[in-house]
Enzyme design. Structure first.
Site, PDB file in Angstrom:
ATOM      1  N   ARG A   3       0.855  -1.191   0.000  1.00  0.00           N
ATOM      2  CA  ARG A   3       0.000   0.000   0.000  1.00  0.00           C
ATOM      3  C   ARG A   3       0.895   1.247   0.000  1.00  0.00           C
ATOM      4  O   ARG A   3       0.592   2.249  -0.620  1.00  0.00           O
ATOM      5  CB  ARG A   3      -0.948   0.020   1.215  1.00  0.00           C
ATOM      6  CG  ARG A   3      -1.715   1.323   1.311  1.00  0.00           C
ATOM      7  CD  ARG A   3      -2.899   1.358   2.284  1.00  0.00           C
ATOM      8  NE  ARG A   3      -2.906   0.374   3.315  1.00  0.00           N
ATOM      9  CZ  ARG A   3      -2.184   0.450   4.441  1.00  0.00           C
ATOM     10  NH1 ARG A   3      -1.406   1.479   4.683  1.00  0.00           N
ATOM     11  NH2 ARG A   3      -2.249  -0.529   5.326  1.00  0.00           N
ATOM     12  N   TYR A  45     -16.354  18.664 -14.401  1.00  0.00           N
ATOM     13  CA  TYR A  45     -16.694  17.253 -14.592  1.00  0.00           C
ATOM     14  C   TYR A  45     -17.733  16.845 -13.539  1.00  0.00           C
ATOM     15  O   TYR A  45     -17.574  17.165 -12.352  1.00  0.00           O
ATOM     16  CB  TYR A  45     -15.411  16.411 -14.448  1.00  0.00           C
ATOM     17  CG  TYR A  45     -15.654  14.923 -14.453  1.00  0.00           C
ATOM     18  CD1 TYR A  45     -15.998  14.263 -15.633  1.00  0.00           C
ATOM     19  CD2 TYR A  45     -15.538  14.172 -13.291  1.00  0.00           C
ATOM     20  CE1 TYR A  45     -16.228  12.901 -15.642  1.00  0.00           C
ATOM     21  CE2 TYR A  45     -15.759  12.808 -13.287  1.00  0.00           C
ATOM     22  CZ  TYR A  45     -16.106  12.172 -14.463  1.00  0.00           C
ATOM     23  OH  TYR A  45     -16.334  10.823 -14.470  1.00  0.00           O
ATOM     24  N   ASP A  70      -7.117  20.318 -13.092  1.00  0.00           N
ATOM     25  CA  ASP A  70      -7.458  18.995 -13.603  1.00  0.00           C
ATOM     26  C   ASP A  70      -7.072  19.017 -15.079  1.00  0.00           C
ATOM     27  O   ASP A  70      -7.754  19.634 -15.902  1.00  0.00           O
ATOM     28  CB  ASP A  70      -8.962  18.755 -13.405  1.00  0.00           C
ATOM     29  CG  ASP A  70      -9.423  17.404 -13.942  1.00  0.00           C
ATOM     30  OD1 ASP A  70      -8.693  16.815 -14.770  1.00  0.00           O
ATOM     31  OD2 ASP A  70     -10.509  16.940 -13.545  1.00  0.00           O
ATOM     32  N   LYS A 116      -8.123   8.445 -19.044  1.00  0.00           N
ATOM     33  CA  LYS A 116      -8.424   9.045 -20.340  1.00  0.00           C
ATOM     34  C   LYS A 116      -7.188   9.043 -21.244  1.00  0.00           C
ATOM     35  O   LYS A 116      -6.758   7.997 -21.661  1.00  0.00           O
ATOM     36  CB  LYS A 116      -8.991  10.449 -20.120  1.00  0.00           C
ATOM     37  CG  LYS A 116     -10.012  10.536 -18.972  1.00  0.00           C
ATOM     38  CD  LYS A 116     -11.289   9.764 -19.209  1.00  0.00           C
ATOM     39  CE  LYS A 116     -12.174   9.603 -17.978  1.00  0.00           C
ATOM     40  NZ  LYS A 116     -12.509  10.803 -17.224  1.00  0.00           N
TER      41      LYS A 116
HETATM   42  C1  LIG Z   1     -13.039  11.131 -15.947  1.00  0.00           C
HETATM   43  C2  LIG Z   1     -12.706  12.399 -15.315  1.00  0.00           C
HETATM   44  C3  LIG Z   1     -12.492  12.489 -13.936  1.00  0.00           C
HETATM   45  C4  LIG Z   1     -12.678  11.309 -13.009  1.00  0.00           C
HETATM   46  O1  LIG Z   1     -11.727  10.311 -13.219  1.00  0.00           O
HETATM   47  P1  LIG Z   1     -11.984   8.748 -12.972  1.00  0.00           P
HETATM   48  O2  LIG Z   1     -10.721   8.128 -13.394  1.00  0.00           O
HETATM   49  O3  LIG Z   1     -13.163   8.355 -13.800  1.00  0.00           O
HETATM   50  O4  LIG Z   1     -12.264   8.605 -11.506  1.00  0.00           O
HETATM   51  C5  LIG Z   1     -12.130  13.720 -13.425  1.00  0.00           C
HETATM   52  N1  LIG Z   1     -11.994  14.810 -14.209  1.00  0.00           N
HETATM   53  C6  LIG Z   1     -12.188  14.752 -15.538  1.00  0.00           C
HETATM   54  C7  LIG Z   1     -12.017  15.988 -16.361  1.00  0.00           C
HETATM   55  C8  LIG Z   1     -12.554  13.556 -16.137  1.00  0.00           C
HETATM   56  O5  LIG Z   1     -12.776  13.518 -17.456  1.00  0.00           O
END
Ligand SMILES: *Cc1c(COP(=O)(O)O)cnc(C)c1O
Length: 381
Positions: free
Chosen positions: A46, A98, A170, A195
């Site tokens: 962990r 998001y 982000d 992504k």
């Molecule tokens: C998908 C996404 C998230 C969340 O991420 P996960 O891996 O699905 O938990 C946060 N911010 C943006 C801009 C996203 O596209």
């Protein structure tokens, strides 16, 4: 090192025990110690794992940071950042955040006394009016999802610094290939690695990158104390995905530009949201802070109904109807009913997120096939 070289080499060394060029998947939960406290830097998985270490170093290098920390998902990464706050602190975020990030701040942390405000950060002048002595965190998303608004990272970070507010970008939509927020003054970069970084729609993961040892130490503590770590298999897949990040995002961006231009000429389309257009309200800032305009395009239909959008969404074959983005394959989505369903309708409409808005994540297929697929779906209207 330039970006493409870093994507392939940063953080990864041939395995010292075998010479394996690829970082092995260290599928272990614990590590043998010679004597109590006498070990090779690894005690329990962990806390540390060599596959994860390699990935964390790679991510730190890609964002021009010093410390990278990985999590079981993008939202787990965000959750760790918000856990640095305490009751009474306030957060300011982009207004078309998001959906999951909005939900985490309002539904999960609202009840612990952390208040969040969501404002239009595409105009930095508006920010100062919302700052008070409790404001501790500024949450920026740019390009925004799904309206593809652009926030001037440098201008916003300068205001935040004046008030000693921590800024987080982000960077999921842009990926580090297009935009490096730490260079523009951000304290923390957060990613849904699910992504573009992974890029193959086969891993869910998150990451945080910073240059500050103080922030990194806090986050290492939270990661170890709360445990949202990714497994070594997933870290291996992420490392593999990252090796082609520059090629994939380059091609996605080129394809998205062609798709945006194609949609603009389509009679059934009323509006195309794409930061690469000179007519986009923040095109100049996009051009300044991004090296390309990214693989995302949103558009609205003249027939302003969910029923019309449904026809298009069901009519494509190559563009698969699915949540998520940033993979090699093109996806089509309906924000109002899918990714942004948790946002109240009146709030959605205020930012232009109508029931007929369609979002595309443009993949790396051949552009002629992608255009033909959309043309066919639009012809069903
Ligand atoms: C998908 C996404 C998230 C969340 O991420 P996960 O891996 O699905 O938990 C946060 N911010 C943006 C801009 C996203 O596209």
């Amino acid at each position: 090192m330039k970006f493409g070289t870093k994507a392939i080499h940063a953080g990864v060394e041939p395995d010292p025990s075998s010479g394996a060029i690829m970082t092995p998947i260290f599928q272990t939960s614990t590590y043998v110690q010679k004597a109590p406290g006498d070990h090779k830097g690894y005690e329990y998985a962990r806390t540390q794992n060599p596959t994860r270490d390699a990935l964390q170093k790679s991510l730190a290098a890609l964002e021009n940071g010093r410390y990278g920390i990985c999590y079981a998902s993008g939202l787990a990464a965000m959750d760790a950042i918000v856990k640095m706050l305490k009751s009474g602190d306030e957060v300011i975020g982009t207004n078309d955040l998001y959906g999951g990030s909005y939900r985490l701040l309002t539904k999960c942390y609202g009840q612990f006394g952390i208040k969040s405000h969501f404002i239009d950060l595409t105009d930095p002048k508006k920010l100062e009016g919302y700052i008070n002595k409790n404001t501790k965190l500024l949450w920026i998303e740019t390009p925004t999802n799904p309206m593809l608004g652009i926030v001037d990272i440098k201008a916003i970070c300068e205001i935040a610094k004046k008030h000693k507010i921590l800024t987080v970008v982000d960077n999921t939509f842009a990926s580090p290939y297009l935009q490096q927020p730490l260079d523009l003054g951000a304290d923390i970069v957060m990613h849904s690695c699910t992504k573009y970084l992974g890029g193959h729609s086969d891993v869910v993961m998150g990451a945080v990158i910073t240059r500050s040892k103080r922030i990194a130490d806090k986050l290492y503590f939270i990661q170890n104390a709360t445990g949202a770590v990714p497994g070594p298999q997933d870290c291996f897949l992420m490392l593999r995905g990252i090796k082609t990040l520059h090629l994939r995002v380059q091609r996605s961006s080129e394809n998205a530009k062609a798709i945006a231009e194609f949609l603009l000429k389509e009679k059934k389309v009323s509006k195309v949201y794409y930061p690469g257009f000179k007519t986009h309200p923040n095109h100049k800032i996009a051009k300044k802070q991004m090296s390309h305009f990214g693989g995302m395009v949103s558009f609205d239909l003249k027939a302003n109904t969910f029923a019309a959008a449904k026809k298009v969404l069901k009519g494509t074959k190559l563009f698969a109807l699915a949540e998520s983005l940033g993979g090699v394959e093109s996806l089509i989505g309906h924000p109002a009913s899918m990714t942004h369903a948790s946002i109240p309708k009146e709030d959605r409409l205020k930012v232009g997120l109508t029931d007929s808005l369609i979002r595309l994540s443009v993949g790396i297929e051949d552009i002629e096939d992608l255009k033909a697929d959309l043309a066919k779906a639009l012809s069903k209207l």
